[in-house]
Design a protein around this motif. Structure first.
Motif, PDB file in Angstrom:
ATOM      1  N   ILE A 351       0.838  -1.206   0.000  1.00 22.19           N
ATOM      2  CA  ILE A 351       0.000   0.000   0.000  1.00 22.19           C
ATOM      3  C   ILE A 351       0.875   1.259   0.000  1.00 22.19           C
ATOM      4  CG2 ILE A 351      -1.858   1.259   1.147  1.00 22.19           C
ATOM      5  CD1 ILE A 351      -2.740  -1.467   0.209  1.00 22.19           C
ATOM      6  N   LYS A 352       1.959   1.213   0.751  1.00 20.37           N
ATOM      7  CA  LYS A 352       2.885   2.364   0.794  1.00 20.37           C
ATOM      8  C   LYS A 352       3.455   2.636  -0.598  1.00 20.37           C
ATOM      9  CE  LYS A 352       5.381   5.296   3.386  1.00 20.37           C
ATOM     10  NZ  LYS A 352       4.809   6.295   4.321  1.00 20.37           N
ATOM     11  N   TYR A 353       3.791   1.582  -1.305  1.00 15.09           N
ATOM     12  CA  TYR A 353       4.300   1.712  -2.677  1.00 15.09           C
ATOM     13  C   TYR A 353       3.245   2.367  -3.572  1.00 15.09           C
ATOM     14  CZ  TYR A 353       5.566   0.042  -7.382  1.00 15.09           C
ATOM     15  OH  TYR A 353       5.846  -0.043  -8.736  1.00 15.09           O
ATOM     16  N   ALA A 354       1.992   1.918  -3.439  1.00 19.25           N
ATOM     17  CA  ALA A 354       0.906   2.510  -4.227  1.00 19.25           C
ATOM     18  C   ALA A 354       0.729   3.989  -3.881  1.00 19.25           C
ATOM     19  CB  ALA A 354      -0.391   1.750  -3.976  1.00 19.25           C
ATOM     20  N   HIS A 355       0.900   4.322  -2.616  1.00 18.31           N
ATOM     21  CA  HIS A 355       0.788   5.723  -2.175  1.00 18.31           C
ATOM     22  C   HIS A 355       1.902   6.580  -2.762  1.00 18.31           C
ATOM     23  CE1 HIS A 355       0.256   9.266   0.192  1.00 18.31           C
ATOM     24  NE2 HIS A 355       1.219   8.998   1.049  1.00 18.31           N
ATOM     25  N   MET A 356       3.112   6.022  -2.860  1.00 17.23           N
ATOM     26  CA  MET A 356       4.238   6.759  -3.453  1.00 17.23           C
ATOM     27  C   MET A 356       3.905   7.214  -4.878  1.00 17.23           C
ATOM     28  SD  MET A 356       7.522   4.447  -2.394  1.00 17.23           S
ATOM     29  CE  MET A 356       7.988   4.168  -0.676  1.00 17.23           C
ATOM     30  N   ILE A 357       3.221   6.358  -5.612  1.00 18.68           N
ATOM     31  CA  ILE A 357       2.914   6.639  -7.018  1.00 18.68           C
ATOM     32  C   ILE A 357       1.717   7.576  -7.154  1.00 18.68           C
ATOM     33  CG2 ILE A 357       2.176   5.577  -9.202  1.00 18.68           C
ATOM     34  CD1 ILE A 357       3.540   2.952  -8.065  1.00 18.68           C
ATOM     35  N   ASN A 358       0.703   7.343  -6.328  1.00 18.78           N
ATOM     36  CA  ASN A 358      -0.578   8.046  -6.501  1.00 18.78           C
ATOM     37  C   ASN A 358      -0.748   9.281  -5.628  1.00 18.78           C
ATOM     38  OD1 ASN A 358      -2.166   6.306  -8.416  1.00 18.78           O
ATOM     39  ND2 ASN A 358      -1.647   4.758  -6.892  1.00 18.78           N
ATOM     40  N   GLY A 359      -0.043   9.349  -4.514  1.00 18.47           N
ATOM     41  CA  GLY A 359      -0.220  10.473  -3.601  1.00 18.47           C
ATOM     42  C   GLY A 359      -1.618  10.536  -3.019  1.00 18.47           C
ATOM     43  N   PHE A 360      -2.049   9.452  -2.379  1.00 12.76           N
ATOM     44  CA  PHE A 360      -3.397   9.408  -1.815  1.00 12.76           C
ATOM     45  C   PHE A 360      -3.578  10.514  -0.772  1.00 12.76           C
ATOM     46  CE2 PHE A 360      -2.804   4.657  -2.601  1.00 12.76           C
ATOM     47  CZ  PHE A 360      -3.490   4.683  -3.806  1.00 12.76           C
ATOM     48  N   THR A 361      -4.690  11.213  -0.863  1.00 13.76           N
ATOM     49  CA  THR A 361      -4.997  12.236   0.138  1.00 13.76           C
ATOM     50  C   THR A 361      -5.835  11.650   1.275  1.00 13.76           C
ATOM     51  OG1 THR A 361      -6.912  12.939  -1.176  1.00 13.76           O
ATOM     52  CG2 THR A 361      -4.854  14.124  -1.517  1.00 13.76           C
ATOM     53  N   ALA A 362      -6.480  10.522   1.020  1.00 14.90           N
ATOM     54  CA  ALA A 362      -7.237   9.812   2.052  1.00 14.90           C
ATOM     55  C   ALA A 362      -7.500   8.397   1.553  1.00 14.90           C
ATOM     56  CB  ALA A 362      -8.552  10.529   2.374  1.00 14.90           C
ATOM     57  N   LEU A 363      -7.889   7.526   2.486  1.00 15.66           N
ATOM     58  CA  LEU A 363      -8.153   6.132   2.153  1.00 15.66           C
ATOM     59  C   LEU A 363      -9.585   5.755   2.506  1.00 15.66           C
ATOM     60  CD1 LEU A 363      -4.941   4.449   3.645  1.00 15.66           C
ATOM     61  CD2 LEU A 363      -5.315   5.128   1.263  1.00 15.66           C
ATOM     62  N   ALA A 364     -10.108   4.802   1.764  1.00 15.54           N
ATOM     63  CA  ALA A 364     -11.350   4.114   2.127  1.00 15.54           C
ATOM     64  C   ALA A 364     -10.953   2.680   2.454  1.00 15.54           C
ATOM     65  CB  ALA A 364     -12.351   4.149   0.982  1.00 15.54           C
ATOM     66  N   ILE A 437      -3.022   1.487  10.667  1.00 23.82           N
ATOM     67  CA  ILE A 437      -2.876   1.656   9.214  1.00 23.82           C
ATOM     68  C   ILE A 437      -2.590   3.112   8.878  1.00 23.82           C
ATOM     69  CG2 ILE A 437      -4.134   1.538   7.013  1.00 23.82           C
ATOM     70  CD1 ILE A 437      -5.663  -0.888   8.276  1.00 23.82           C
ATOM     71  N   GLU A 438      -3.351   4.022   9.490  1.00 27.36           N
ATOM     72  CA  GLU A 438      -3.150   5.456   9.256  1.00 27.36           C
ATOM     73  C   GLU A 438      -1.740   5.880   9.656  1.00 27.36           C
ATOM     74  OE1 GLU A 438      -7.303   7.804   9.808  1.00 27.36           O
ATOM     75  OE2 GLU A 438      -6.434   7.002  11.653  1.00 27.36           O
ATOM     76  N   SER A 439      -1.293   5.408  10.803  1.00 27.89           N
ATOM     77  CA  SER A 439       0.024   5.796  11.317  1.00 27.89           C
ATOM     78  C   SER A 439       1.151   5.294  10.421  1.00 27.89           C
ATOM     79  CB  SER A 439       0.186   5.247  12.741  1.00 27.89           C
ATOM     80  OG  SER A 439       1.472   5.534  13.241  1.00 27.89           O
ATOM     81  N   TYR A 440       1.037   4.048   9.964  1.00 21.55           N
ATOM     82  CA  TYR A 440       2.086   3.479   9.109  1.00 21.55           C
ATOM     83  C   TYR A 440       2.167   4.214   7.781  1.00 21.55           C
ATOM     84  CZ  TYR A 440       4.827  -0.014   6.541  1.00 21.55           C
ATOM     85  OH  TYR A 440       5.799  -0.648   5.799  1.00 21.55           O
ATOM     86  N   LEU A 441       1.022   4.480   7.185  1.00 17.74           N
ATOM     87  CA  LEU A 441       0.989   5.069   5.843  1.00 17.74           C
ATOM     88  C   LEU A 441       1.041   6.595   5.859  1.00 17.74           C
ATOM     89  CD1 LEU A 441      -1.808   2.823   4.308  1.00 17.74           C
ATOM     90  CD2 LEU A 441       0.650   2.648   3.870  1.00 17.74           C
ATOM     91  N   GLU A 442       0.732   7.179   7.018  1.00 20.57           N
ATOM     92  CA  GLU A 442       0.646   8.643   7.165  1.00 20.57           C
ATOM     93  C   GLU A 442      -0.391   9.220   6.201  1.00 20.57           C
ATOM     94  OE1 GLU A 442       4.869   9.576   6.632  1.00 20.57           O
ATOM     95  OE2 GLU A 442       4.989   9.958   8.785  1.00 20.57           O
TER      96      GLU A 442
END
Length: 461
Positions: A351-364, A437-442
């Motif tokens: 998930i962290k890798y996916a966040h690096m690429i997409n720059g998620f502002t929030a998660l569902a 999850i929030e803490s790990y991914l920020e």
């Protein structure tokens, strides 16, 4: 030119004129409406349709930007289950305009079959033909593309003993034709059918030359395609101008529904076991014809555990009772393929890798309720290869196959969460799971799914 009385294009659009009075600070400042993007953060099947359905209740336009009918989104409204493959699932809101962008590849029989099937289920799709807009630049998936997809899978099995596990919907072959500049688009179908037919025959014969066993009913398929000319004509628009007007006209809420997911992206996914399009945030711009400054919120959809359809490396997979329980409780069967999904613990490295690429502002975070029966829950937090921690998500499949996942074990909550409607309604240990999850991914978790229906999505304030 100064004596012609003409205005510069930029000033003409803004009601001004050329000359020294022009304020350079104005140039490039106007961005227009922002789009909200919903993307899968794993291998697909995260529940994007449900999130889109929720957000589409307040949207004006919902867009698909890539993929084809290899995607599958399920939406449950008033106990009726709708399955979407090509249509943006937000079309179930009767006030929404649905837009299929140029990055999508369209199998026309599949599109109409899908619409008619869902229309029979309830009132959700009433008047869909008047609310659907199709980009004239979208490529067409032909029946022989789907046949080629199947032949290619057979060849892979015979030659290398390993399939890719495609949906056999013709997605790879049509994107290949697009890249080879031999594909045919919606605008070609509607322009001159005689010219279209000649190009279609050339393309079909090329495939027959490559795959001698391939059977193509050229006349029969052309006959079917001609029927769709009249059907789709009112729906087709120049997609670039449609998006520009939507972005720069009156305030509008525009939602983009990503298909597939980050780890299936043709560039950033677990290649070669991926789809043939860019299903990360870059595909939004290229698949709709819009500039990046109009991208606003980017929501990543994450299943509370991990699943994958088909073959390919899956570091946190559980080939044991845990995986079987997740599969059974989660009813993990592909909407498009009908295949059972492989299951495993949540992998936060992925998930962290996916966040690096997409720059998620929030998660569902979806399907949290599936974990209700576990006394302890594991979460992947790091990878080791040959006993050494690696600081990245490996590109090479052979390396990824060797990964040893390092887990953090969290206490389960052993209670039913399906009735929760606020974050505070969740058991304390479930709340801590979300917070971990929030803490790990920020990245904040904005929604939590605890069931199939629209009402089962908890909004976290």
């Amino acid at each position: 030119m100064s004596g012609s009385g003409s205005m510069c294009p930029t000033e003409a659009q803004n009601g001004g004129s050329c000359g020294a009075a022009r304020d350079p600070r104005v140039i490039g400042r106007a961005v227009g409406n922002k789009v909200t993007v919903v993307l899968g953060a794993q291998w697909g099947d995260e529940g994007k349709g449900k999130v889109v359905d929720l957000l589409a209740q307040d949207a004006d336009i919902v867009c698909r930007c890539q993929g084809g009918n290899n995607a599958g989104h399920t939406v449950v409204v008033d106990a009726v289950e709708y399955d979407f493959h090509l249509l943006p699932s937000g079309i179930i809101n009767p006030n929404v305009t649905a837009f299929i962008g140029n990055g999508v590849v369209i199998h026309l029989p599949g599109l109409f079959e899908e619409a008619e099937k869902n229309e029979r289920k309830g009132k959700g799709l009433e008047g869909w033909e008047k609310r659907l807009i199709i980009s004239d630049r979208a490529h067409i998936v032909f029946d022989f593309h789907q046949a080629v997809d199947g032949v290619q899978e057979q060849q892979r099995q015979q030659q290398a003993g390993k399939k890719l596990g495609t949906t056999k919907k013709g997605i790879g072959p049509v994107y290949s034709a697009k890249a080879a500049r031999s594909g045919l688009r919606i605008c070609d179908l509607l322009s001159d059918f005689h010219d279209f037919s000649e190009r279609f025959k050339v393309l079909a014969m090329q495939y027959k030359a490559m795959y001698p066993t391939l059977e193509v009913d050229i006349d029969g398929e052309l006959e079917k395609l001609q029927v769709y000319v009249e059907k789709i004509q009112p729906m087709v628009r120049d997609g670039v101008y449609f998006m520009y007007q939507a972005l720069h006209g009156p305030p509008k809420k525009i939602l983009v529904e990503g298909a597939n997911a980050a780890l299936l992206d043709i560039d950033f996914g677990t290649y070669p076991f991926v789809t043939s399009s860019n299903c990360t945030v870059g595909g939004v711009c290229t698949g709709l014809g819009m500039p990046p400054q109009n991208v606003g919120e980017v929501y990543g959809v994450v299943k509370a555990y991990t699943t994958r359809v088909g073959i390919g490396a899956f570091p946190s997979e559980q080939n044991n009772d845990v995986g079987e329980l997740l599969q059974t409780r989660g009813k993990e069967v592909g909407v498009t393929t009908g295949r059972k999904r492989r299951c495993g613990w949540l992998d936060l490295v992925l998930i962290k890798y996916a966040h690096m690429i997409n720059g998620f502002t929030a998660l569902a975070l979806t399907k949290l309720d599936i974990l209700d029966v576990f006394s302890e829950i594991k979460v992947g937090v790091a990878y080791k290869v040959d006993g050494e921690l690696i600081p990245h998500f490996p590109a090479n499949q052979e390396v990824l196959q060797k990964v040893e996942v390092q887990y953090e074990t969290l206490p389960g909550w052993n209670s039913d969460t399906s009735g929760a409607r606020t974050f505070e309604d969740l058991p304390e240990k479930a709340q801590k799971y979300v917070s971990y999850i929030e803490s790990y991914l920020e990245v904040p978790v904005k929604w939590i799914g605890v069931g199939k229906s629209r009402e089962s999505m908890i909004q976290v304030f």
